[in-house]
Motif scaffolding. Sequence first.
Motif, PDB file in Angstrom:
ATOM      1  N   THR A   1       0.807  -1.222   0.000  1.00  0.00           N
ATOM      2  CA  THR A   1       0.000   0.000   0.000  1.00  0.00           C
ATOM      3  C   THR A   1       0.838   1.267   0.000  1.00  0.00           C
ATOM      4  O   THR A   1       0.326   2.334  -0.327  1.00  0.00           O
ATOM      5  CB  THR A   1      -0.941   0.036   1.219  1.00  0.00           C
ATOM      6  OG1 THR A   1      -0.158   0.003   2.424  1.00  0.00           O
ATOM      7  CG2 THR A   1      -1.914  -1.134   1.188  1.00  0.00           C
TER       8      THR A   1
ATOM      9  N   ASP B   1       0.920   6.151  -1.848  1.00  0.00           N
ATOM     10  CA  ASP B   1      -0.222   5.531  -1.169  1.00  0.00           C
ATOM     11  C   ASP B   1      -1.189   4.872  -2.155  1.00  0.00           C
ATOM     12  O   ASP B   1      -1.470   5.400  -3.237  1.00  0.00           O
ATOM     13  CB  ASP B   1      -0.988   6.579  -0.362  1.00  0.00           C
ATOM     14  CG  ASP B   1      -0.131   7.190   0.734  1.00  0.00           C
ATOM     15  OD1 ASP B   1       0.407   6.419   1.541  1.00  0.00           O
ATOM     16  OD2 ASP B   1       0.002   8.428   0.767  1.00  0.00           O
TER      17      ASP B   1
ATOM     18  N   THR C   1      -4.936   2.209  -2.032  1.00  0.00           N
ATOM     19  CA  THR C   1      -5.939   1.452  -1.296  1.00  0.00           C
ATOM     20  C   THR C   1      -6.353   0.226  -2.097  1.00  0.00           C
ATOM     21  O   THR C   1      -6.155   0.150  -3.309  1.00  0.00           O
ATOM     22  CB  THR C   1      -7.186   2.304  -0.998  1.00  0.00           C
ATOM     23  OG1 THR C   1      -7.762   2.763  -2.242  1.00  0.00           O
ATOM     24  CG2 THR C   1      -6.829   3.502  -0.130  1.00  0.00           C
TER      25      THR C   1
ATOM     26  N   LEU D   1      -9.736  -2.372  -2.485  1.00  0.00           N
ATOM     27  CA  LEU D   1     -11.139  -2.672  -2.177  1.00  0.00           C
ATOM     28  C   LEU D   1     -11.473  -4.088  -2.619  1.00  0.00           C
ATOM     29  O   LEU D   1     -11.288  -4.445  -3.781  1.00  0.00           O
ATOM     30  CB  LEU D   1     -12.072  -1.678  -2.875  1.00  0.00           C
ATOM     31  CG  LEU D   1     -13.578  -1.935  -2.706  1.00  0.00           C
ATOM     32  CD1 LEU D   1     -14.002  -1.757  -1.252  1.00  0.00           C
ATOM     33  CD2 LEU D   1     -14.385  -1.016  -3.616  1.00  0.00           C
TER      34      LEU D   1
ATOM     35  N   LEU E   1     -12.468  -2.493   2.644  1.00  0.00           N
ATOM     36  CA  LEU E   1     -11.519  -1.510   2.136  1.00  0.00           C
ATOM     37  C   LEU E   1     -10.250  -1.536   2.982  1.00  0.00           C
ATOM     38  O   LEU E   1     -10.288  -1.294   4.191  1.00  0.00           O
ATOM     39  CB  LEU E   1     -12.127  -0.105   2.182  1.00  0.00           C
ATOM     40  CG  LEU E   1     -11.205   1.040   1.724  1.00  0.00           C
ATOM     41  CD1 LEU E   1     -10.882   0.907   0.233  1.00  0.00           C
ATOM     42  CD2 LEU E   1     -11.846   2.394   2.017  1.00  0.00           C
ATOM     43  N   TRP E   2      -9.121  -1.836   2.343  1.00  0.00           N
ATOM     44  CA  TRP E   2      -7.806  -1.724   2.971  1.00  0.00           C
ATOM     45  C   TRP E   2      -7.278  -0.337   2.632  1.00  0.00           C
ATOM     46  O   TRP E   2      -7.060  -0.021   1.462  1.00  0.00           O
ATOM     47  CB  TRP E   2      -6.848  -2.781   2.429  1.00  0.00           C
ATOM     48  CG  TRP E   2      -7.218  -4.199   2.740  1.00  0.00           C
ATOM     49  CD1 TRP E   2      -8.258  -4.910   2.211  1.00  0.00           C
ATOM     50  CD2 TRP E   2      -6.531  -5.100   3.622  1.00  0.00           C
ATOM     51  NE1 TRP E   2      -8.265  -6.189   2.712  1.00  0.00           N
ATOM     52  CE2 TRP E   2      -7.213  -6.328   3.577  1.00  0.00           C
ATOM     53  CE3 TRP E   2      -5.404  -4.968   4.431  1.00  0.00           C
ATOM     54  CZ2 TRP E   2      -6.814  -7.433   4.312  1.00  0.00           C
ATOM     55  CZ3 TRP E   2      -4.989  -6.066   5.172  1.00  0.00           C
ATOM     56  CH2 TRP E   2      -5.686  -7.289   5.117  1.00  0.00           C
ATOM     57  N   THR E   3      -7.061   0.483   3.641  1.00  0.00           N
ATOM     58  CA  THR E   3      -6.673   1.869   3.398  1.00  0.00           C
ATOM     59  C   THR E   3      -5.165   2.084   3.404  1.00  0.00           C
ATOM     60  O   THR E   3      -4.707   3.172   3.041  1.00  0.00           O
ATOM     61  CB  THR E   3      -7.254   2.800   4.473  1.00  0.00           C
ATOM     62  OG1 THR E   3      -6.671   2.477   5.743  1.00  0.00           O
ATOM     63  CG2 THR E   3      -8.763   2.672   4.548  1.00  0.00           C
ATOM     64  N   GLY E   4      -4.382   1.067   3.809  1.00  0.00           N
ATOM     65  CA  GLY E   4      -2.991   1.361   4.080  1.00  0.00           C
ATOM     66  C   GLY E   4      -2.915   2.450   5.140  1.00  0.00           C
ATOM     67  O   GLY E   4      -3.832   2.630   5.947  1.00  0.00           O
TER      68      GLY E   4
ATOM     69  N   LEU F   1      -3.276   5.540   4.884  1.00  0.00           N
ATOM     70  CA  LEU F   1      -4.154   6.703   4.740  1.00  0.00           C
ATOM     71  C   LEU F   1      -5.104   6.791   5.926  1.00  0.00           C
ATOM     72  O   LEU F   1      -5.733   7.828   6.140  1.00  0.00           O
ATOM     73  CB  LEU F   1      -4.940   6.636   3.433  1.00  0.00           C
ATOM     74  CG  LEU F   1      -4.109   6.886   2.174  1.00  0.00           C
ATOM     75  CD1 LEU F   1      -4.963   6.695   0.924  1.00  0.00           C
ATOM     76  CD2 LEU F   1      -3.485   8.283   2.184  1.00  0.00           C
TER      77      LEU F   1
ATOM     78  N   LEU G   1     -11.766   9.118   0.448  1.00  0.00           N
ATOM     79  CA  LEU G   1     -12.139   7.905   1.176  1.00  0.00           C
ATOM     80  C   LEU G   1     -13.523   8.033   1.795  1.00  0.00           C
ATOM     81  O   LEU G   1     -14.289   7.063   1.831  1.00  0.00           O
ATOM     82  CB  LEU G   1     -11.114   7.616   2.276  1.00  0.00           C
ATOM     83  CG  LEU G   1      -9.713   7.199   1.840  1.00  0.00           C
ATOM     84  CD1 LEU G   1      -8.814   7.029   3.052  1.00  0.00           C
ATOM     85  CD2 LEU G   1      -9.748   5.925   1.021  1.00  0.00           C
TER      86      LEU G   1
ATOM     87  N   THR H   1     -16.542   6.748  -0.091  1.00  0.00           N
ATOM     88  CA  THR H   1     -16.744   5.319  -0.312  1.00  0.00           C
ATOM     89  C   THR H   1     -17.661   4.770   0.784  1.00  0.00           C
ATOM     90  O   THR H   1     -17.823   5.384   1.830  1.00  0.00           O
ATOM     91  CB  THR H   1     -15.406   4.566  -0.289  1.00  0.00           C
ATOM     92  OG1 THR H   1     -14.818   4.678   1.009  1.00  0.00           O
ATOM     93  CG2 THR H   1     -14.442   5.148  -1.320  1.00  0.00           C
TER      94      THR H   1
ATOM     95  N   VAL I   1     -13.537  -1.654   7.264  1.00  0.00           N
ATOM     96  CA  VAL I   1     -12.348  -0.867   6.932  1.00  0.00           C
ATOM     97  C   VAL I   1     -11.148  -1.451   7.677  1.00  0.00           C
ATOM     98  O   VAL I   1     -11.187  -1.621   8.898  1.00  0.00           O
ATOM     99  CB  VAL I   1     -12.526   0.608   7.326  1.00  0.00           C
ATOM    100  CG1 VAL I   1     -11.297   1.419   6.912  1.00  0.00           C
ATOM    101  CG2 VAL I   1     -13.790   1.185   6.702  1.00  0.00           C
TER     102      VAL I   1
END
Length: 298
Positions: free
Chosen positions: A92, A176, A178, A180, A187-190, A192, A215, A218, A223
Amino acid sequence: MRRIACALALASSAATAAPLEIHEVAHGVFVHEGATLALDAPGHDDIANIGFVVGERCVAVIDTGGSVRTGRALREAIASRTKVRICYVINTHVHVDHVLGNAAFKADQPAFVGSATLGPAIEASRRFFMEHYPHDVETPDQIIGPDTTVATTRELDLGGRTLTLRAFPKAHTDSDMTVLVGDAGVLWTGDLLFVGRVPALHGSAKGWLAAIDVLAKTQPKIVVPGHGPVSHDLASALAPERRYLETLVAGVRKEIAAGKPIEDATADVGQSEKANWQLFDTANAHNVSLVYRELEWE
């Protein structure tokens, strides 16, 4: 999706090392929650949230931890849950706690996937990683960058489910991205999104706030932040981080307008947030200094 259930059958061979603690947050979506430790503390190589997604055809790993040994433990955890091959390793962003486990998956011959800016960021960081984290990698060639990149968005087919990857302009870092998991609404946001642990800025505060706005539009069911517990309420998870970054931006602007130097700003700005975050003193002064440099000539 029935075949995914078959793909999740336990591997017949025993793991050769104790696997990481993994939680299935949605069908075929597994997360290991990293510890809340400073980057110079023992165990610092296991502080990021990492995990994997199982499809009918193959597995995608999402971030690999801060050392080759953590990556190997993650690989053992995957082997204990599925026999499906690993076809993607997704990073990410560039930070050490998310990428140094990549080498543990090299023998699987996956595509290593990251934003279009991740490769140059890893190359620029290679010497730093070796100098500061010599016990987390064995040789320089174990620091593996992407061979498959994402400029804006890209879809990856795992068989029966699709991952949607989205790269962002400079925010937390300059690389960065993400991930989904569309069918599961995960949702993987890393990085963020930080939950509980104080956000660490290495990019642009204004860019990060813009990414938070994206973000927020969404609507995932679940999450997975880069750090902190998994959430079922994205808006509530984002709110403290937005408030913190807005506090830094407003505070630094006030200091600059008053003609105060960066030393005063790093001592004063953001202190109202101290009680709200774990490891606040490890990152806030650095964050403020970066915000000051970003805003000084706006």
